[in-house]
Write an enzyme that holds these catalytic residues in place. Structure first.
Site, PDB file in Angstrom:
ATOM      1  N   ASP A  64       0.813  -1.221   0.000  1.00 12.94           N
ATOM      2  CA  ASP A  64       0.000   0.000   0.000  1.00 12.94           C
ATOM      3  C   ASP A  64       0.842   1.266   0.000  1.00 12.94           C
ATOM      4  O   ASP A  64       2.064   1.209   0.174  1.00 12.94           O
ATOM      5  CB  ASP A  64      -0.956   0.003   1.211  1.00 12.94           C
ATOM      6  N   ASN A 132      -7.272  -3.605  14.473  1.00  8.45           N
ATOM      7  CA  ASN A 132      -8.666  -3.880  14.100  1.00  8.45           C
ATOM      8  C   ASN A 132      -8.768  -5.047  13.104  1.00  8.45           C
ATOM      9  O   ASN A 132      -9.824  -5.283  12.524  1.00  8.45           O
ATOM     10  CB  ASN A 132      -9.344  -2.625  13.526  1.00  8.45           C
ATOM     11  N   HIS A 134      -7.108  -5.371  10.259  1.00 10.79           N
ATOM     12  CA  HIS A 134      -6.907  -5.072   8.835  1.00 10.79           C
ATOM     13  C   HIS A 134      -5.622  -5.706   8.307  1.00 10.79           C
ATOM     14  O   HIS A 134      -4.690  -5.970   9.066  1.00 10.79           O
ATOM     15  CB  HIS A 134      -6.989  -3.567   8.549  1.00 10.79           C
ATOM     16  N   GLU A 139      -9.626  -2.209   5.499  1.00  6.81           N
ATOM     17  CA  GLU A 139     -10.268  -2.013   6.792  1.00  6.81           C
ATOM     18  C   GLU A 139     -11.457  -2.963   6.946  1.00  6.81           C
ATOM     19  O   GLU A 139     -11.929  -3.551   5.960  1.00  6.81           O
ATOM     20  CB  GLU A 139     -10.731  -0.551   6.902  1.00  6.81           C
TER      21      GLU A 139
HETATM   22  P1  PGA Z   1       2.157  -1.888  12.434  1.00  7.97           P
HETATM   23  O1  PGA Z   1       0.932  -1.927  11.458  1.00  7.97           O
HETATM   24  O2  PGA Z   1       3.157  -2.840  11.893  1.00  7.97           O
HETATM   25  O3  PGA Z   1       2.661  -0.466  12.375  1.00  7.97           O
HETATM   26  O4  PGA Z   1       1.651  -2.275  13.782  1.00  7.97           O
HETATM   27  C1  PGA Z   1       0.478  -3.178  11.030  1.00  7.97           C
HETATM   28  C2  PGA Z   1      -0.671  -2.964  10.092  1.00  7.97           C
HETATM   29  O5  PGA Z   1      -1.371  -1.961  10.246  1.00  7.97           O
HETATM   30  O6  PGA Z   1      -0.861  -3.807   9.202  1.00  7.97           O
END
Ligand code: PGA
Length: 256
Positions: A64, A132, A134, A139
């Protein structure tokens, strides 16, 4: 789904680096799916210390990119990848891909999807997981057959990523992300999770109940997923029943 339980983040990173290195040694022209965020930082640190020539024939696609941040912006994922990995390895620039957050989203997302297809598809996709649930920036509520698309980031995701910016207002509101369907087409998926804030998301994933409210549960249908999680990210009940747990001596042996 295979679960590798490790003691802490450093061990998780070592495992993740091992998967990438093994993939490149077995198939030098591998197509790698890469992730950003806090979770893979240790993995990239370890990869920077390893053979930089391994990537000469590889191709990478990142999950992304923020919409509206130019590639040169220090918080763009293009800049993150340059800092954390690309500047330290011999990967020809034309072989690394991230969505262009400044391009027309519809055209860019279709083109990104086509580029992945034309490459032959992703051999190994590295994933983090949001608190959450994702994956990528997909999301809760995202259909499991979604392809690369523009998304509006949830407030909780923007707050979680605020630590990389000066203030919440600076965190972009939108991003371009591979869809869940795009991710699921990867031949192998390695999902990394570390820390207590990922515990609830992992509990939901490992409960085995599939729901669009927890995007990571889409992985339950995939034939080749390895979850590498540290103890802090795993609920007690899972730790008690953890099927697979490797010793670090075993991993050290495989890395050499
Ligand atoms: P993070 O994010 O590695 O910064 O915890 C993980 C994600 O949002 O997929």
């Amino acid at each position: 789904m295979e679960l590798i339980v490790v003691n802490h983040e450093e061990e998780m990173s070592k495992w993740a680096a091992y998967y990438i290195l093994r993939q490149l040694k077995q198939k030098p022209d591998s197509i790698l799916g890469l992730a950003t965020g806090g979770t893979p930082l240790g993995m990239y640190r370890l990869l920077r210390q390893q053979d930089k020539q391994l990537y000469a024939k590889a191709t990478t696609f990142n999950l992304d990119e923020y919409a509206g941040l130019p590639a040169g912006h220090p918080q763009s994922y293009r800049a993150y990848m340059k800092d954390e990995l690309f500047s330290a390895i011999e990967l020809p620039e034309a072989q690394s891909h991230l969505p262009d957050g400044m391009a027309d989203p519809e055209i860019e997302c279709a083109a990104y999807e086509e580029q992945i297809e034309a490459s032959g598809g992703i051999d190994l996709q590295i994933l983090g997981i949001g608190s959450n649930g994702h994956i990528g920036f997909n999301e809760p509520g995202t259909p499991f057959d979604s392809r690369t698309h523009k998304v509006e980031l949830k407030e909780e995701t923007r707050k979680a990523n605020q630590r990389f910016f000066d203030k919440l207002d600076d965190v972009p509101t939108h991003a371009l992300t591979m869809g869940i369907g795009t991710i699921l087409k990867s031949r192998k998926i390695v999902l990394l999770a570390s820390g207590q804030e990922k515990q609830e998301a992992l509990r939901l994933l490992l409960s085995g109940i599939q729901t669009v409210d927890v995007p990571a549960t889409s992985l339950l249908d995939h034939p080749d997923v390895t979850v590498i999680a540290d103890c802090a990210a795993l609920p007690e009940t899972v730790l008690e029943q953890a099927a697979i747990s490797f010793s670090m001596e075993h991993l050290n042996l495989m890395m050499t």
